[in-house]
Design an enzyme around this catalytic site. Structure first.
Site, PDB file in Angstrom:
ATOM      1  N   CYS A   1      -0.947  -3.732   4.063  1.00  0.00           N
ATOM      2  CA  CYS A   1      -1.758  -4.935   3.903  1.00  0.00           C
ATOM      3  C   CYS A   1      -0.894  -6.154   4.203  1.00  0.00           C
ATOM      4  O   CYS A   1       0.314  -6.130   4.000  1.00  0.00           O
ATOM      5  CB  CYS A   1      -2.297  -5.035   2.477  1.00  0.00           C
ATOM      6  SG  CYS A   1      -3.408  -3.687   2.044  1.00  0.00           S
TER       7      CYS A   1
ATOM      8  N   HIS B   1       2.090  15.012   4.684  1.00  0.00           N
ATOM      9  CA  HIS B   1       1.962  16.401   4.238  1.00  0.00           C
ATOM     10  C   HIS B   1       2.261  17.262   5.457  1.00  0.00           C
ATOM     11  O   HIS B   1       1.683  17.032   6.520  1.00  0.00           O
ATOM     12  CB  HIS B   1       0.561  16.686   3.693  1.00  0.00           C
ATOM     13  CG  HIS B   1       0.501  17.940   2.893  1.00  0.00           C
ATOM     14  ND1 HIS B   1       0.968  18.011   1.598  1.00  0.00           N
ATOM     15  CD2 HIS B   1       0.082  19.172   3.216  1.00  0.00           C
ATOM     16  CE1 HIS B   1       0.797  19.249   1.148  1.00  0.00           C
ATOM     17  NE2 HIS B   1       0.267  19.972   2.123  1.00  0.00           N
TER      18      HIS B   1
ATOM     19  N   SER C   1       0.825  -1.212   0.000  1.00  0.00           N
ATOM     20  CA  SER C   1       0.000   0.000   0.000  1.00  0.00           C
ATOM     21  C   SER C   1       0.854   1.254   0.000  1.00  0.00           C
ATOM     22  O   SER C   1       1.601   1.469  -0.926  1.00  0.00           O
ATOM     23  CB  SER C   1      -1.052   0.016   1.107  1.00  0.00           C
ATOM     24  OG  SER C   1      -2.035   0.981   0.776  1.00  0.00           O
TER      25      SER C   1
END
Length: 124
Positions: A84, A69, A64
């Site tokens: 995952c 940010h 994944s």
């Protein structure tokens, strides 16, 4: 057997070191180290430095992604750590993130993605 497909941590980090939040090379290293720590497989890392400050970055994983940010002017970072498989642990990535950004407070939303009824999964 897993009862879900993935583990997704949504992280709100406040009171972070403003210099770390604006250090694009440090952020890239933090992403790579986070991937290793959680036992995931790195495909690639992309980062971008904003002007006059702030950064964004994503580590694309076979399992994944880890994304960040930053807002140095607020001492704030928003992160997603989504993995995952049974062999990964997103909380191990959190240890690396905490060490680099040095937040004073962390809010964690812990989601199980792809919940399966009775441990089975059927596409329709």
């Amino acid at each position: 057997m897993l009862k879900y497909l993935g583990k997704h941590l949504i992280l709100e980090l406040w009171g972070c070191d403003p210099k770390a939040l604006d250090d694009i090379e440090g952020i890239e290293k933090m992403l790579v180290d986070s991937v290793k720590a959680c036992g995931a497989t790195l495909i690639c890392v992309r980062t971008h430095k904003f002007s006059p400050q702030g950064a964004t970055g994503v580590a694309v994983l076979a399992e994944s992604h880890i994304a960040i940010h930053t807002y140095p002017e607020y001492g704030y970072a928003a992160l997603d750590v989504f993995t995952c498989g049974e062999h990964t642990d997103p909380y191990k990535a959190l240890e690396v993130i905490r060490e680099f950004l040095k937040p004073k407070s962390i809010q964690i939303i812990d989601l199980k993605r792809g919940l399966m009824e009775n441990g089975t999964f059927e596409l329709k």
